[in-house]
Design an enzyme around this catalytic site. Structure first.
Site, PDB file in Angstrom:
ATOM      1  N   ASP A 196      83.573 -33.051 -46.112  1.00 27.17           N
ATOM      2  CA  ASP A 196      82.638 -33.571 -47.094  1.00 27.17           C
ATOM      3  C   ASP A 196      82.491 -32.492 -48.169  1.00 27.17           C
ATOM      4  OD1 ASP A 196      80.471 -35.106 -48.205  1.00 27.17           O
ATOM      5  OD2 ASP A 196      79.119 -33.660 -47.276  1.00 27.17           O
ATOM      6  N   ASP A 198      79.551 -32.384 -50.990  1.00 27.70           N
ATOM      7  CA  ASP A 198      78.178 -32.022 -51.340  1.00 27.70           C
ATOM      8  C   ASP A 198      77.402 -31.541 -50.118  1.00 27.70           C
ATOM      9  OD1 ASP A 198      77.401 -33.889 -54.216  1.00 27.70           O
ATOM     10  OD2 ASP A 198      79.367 -33.780 -53.292  1.00 27.70           O
TER      11      ASP A 198
END
Length: 404
Positions: A196, A198
């Site tokens: 991922d 963020d």
């Protein structure tokens, strides 16, 4: 009649000592059944399990060792081992093996006591203990230090989920990360790592930063927090947040991109993964514009994220399908593994939010990184006390072997 003997030697270490001791054993024609050696702060602990073909040779081996032991100021212990005991030891090699990894800024005796007590209560035996982290100066800042201890344990786990639950509770109470993995060949044979973006690779939620520039920061941040905690459907909440950005001038993107900070340990982790031959990918519910910047900075192979639609220099606020949500991330992980000719067991997935849970669940090693409580509890593995390079410890990598 043959004799099996366990020889233990301890004392101050020096170069050539193991060769000298082994030379004495070689001159007496003994057979090596097992050997173990550790040096802690210059103190040697060396063990040989040997087979001596004739019982009357035992005294000769001991006699030949004694001058060397005396000259070096070492201590020597000879323990006879029955053949029945030896056979039980041989039979134990078919037992399941697990690896328990402890990570924190500084592992304390109290933390180690609590973890090893749980291991014992579940009928497991600690076979080997290693420090994977590097040597830390006494005056090193604690907030930058890393401490990792790896325990190799044997035995059948009657209730694996109960053991994981106890480790989770301990990690919360003691501020330590505890990972439990089956010790299989896949642990050191993984070749694809997906992340991922963020709040995982970077210390921000980009959509929140865009919202601040658009004057709707608080409203979007509140939605983001609920979505990452699993309280809202990601796809619906993403569309809702994106709509609030309508009219944002594209000129702010470069400034926001330049302000984004990499998460602690990211550069070390990616340098090491590249050295080890891994393929890497960003699978993000954020935006491609920013993911591409990270790709260039960290040398990432693949990027899959959401497109930020811009018309006449303004953000339209309209979502471009397909949106990278939880299911899309899991599908992409499967597709990348197939493309690289790998099984899912050979993959690693790292993320912090509820929309990462699907990919964490199917990866061979799924890691909830500095994650929301729901995600941390749901994932099999979690890192909360260290940076991203803590993932390397879960692969069994030692700091001294890292070139990152």
């Amino acid at each position: 009649m043959r004799e099996i003997v366990l020889i233990n030697i301890t004392g101050e270490d020096r170069a050539g000592l193991t060769a000298a001791i082994t030379g004495v054993l070689a001159n007496n024609g003994v057979n090596m059944l097992d050997i173990g050696q550790a040096v802690i702060h210059g103190v040697l602990s060396l063990g040989y399990l040997v087979e001596i073909e004739q019982a009357d040779q035992v005294s000769a081996v001991l006699k030949d060792l004694q001058p060397l032991i005396a000259n070096e100021g070492l201590q020597l212990r000879f323990d006879p081992i029955t053949e029945a005991h030896y056979q039980r030891w041989v039979n134990e090699q078919s037992q399941k093996r697990h690896v328990v990894t402890l990570m924190s800024r500084q592992v304390t005796a109290q933390q180690l006591l609590r973890v090893t007590s749980v291991i014992s209560q579940h009928g497991l035996n600690i076979e080997q203990t290693d420090r994977l982290s590097g040597r830390v100066p006494l005056d090193a800042p604690t907030h930058l230090s890393k401490s990792c201890i790896e325990l190799r344990v044997t035995g059948e786990v009657a209730d694996l989920e109960a053991l994981r639950a106890e480790f989770f509770d301990l990690s919360q109470a003691l501020n330590i990360d505890i990972a439990l993995q089956e010790d299989t060949l896949f642990r050191r044979n993984r070749r694809l790592a997906v992340f991922d973006m963020d709040s995982t690779l970077i210390e921000a939620e980009v959509i929140d930063e865009l919202a601040k520039a658009a004057g709707v920061g608080d409203k979007v941040a509140a939605i983001t927090e609920r979505a990452m905690a699993g309280e809202l459907d990601f796809k619906a909440s993403f569309k809702e947040r994106l709509a609030l950005l309508q009219g944002l001038d594209v000129g702010v993107l470069d400034a926001i991109g330049a302000s984004l900070r990499l998460t602690e340990g990211a550069e070390v982790l990616f340098a090491e993964l590249k050295r080890l031959g891994y393929k890497t990918a960003i699978l993000s519910g954020g935006f491609t514009y920013f993911a591409k910047q990270l790709q260039a900075k960290l040398g990432i192979d693949y990027v899959f994220a959401n497109e930020l639609q811009v018309v006449d220099g303004k953000v339209t606020g309209v979502a471009v399908e397909p949106i990278v949500d939880a299911q899309r991330k899991a599908d992409l992980l499967r597709e990348l593994a197939q493309k690289e000719g790998l099984s899912l067991e050979q993959t690693i997935a790292v993320g912090d939010g509820a929309n990462d849970l699907a990919m964490l669940a199917i990866a061979g090693l799924g890691v909830a990184f500095r994650a929301k409580p729901l995600v941390k509890k749901s994932a099999k593995h979690a890192i909360s006390t260290l940076g991203l390079d803590g993932v390397l410890y879960l692969l069994g990598q030692r700091d001294r072997n890292s070139q990152g």
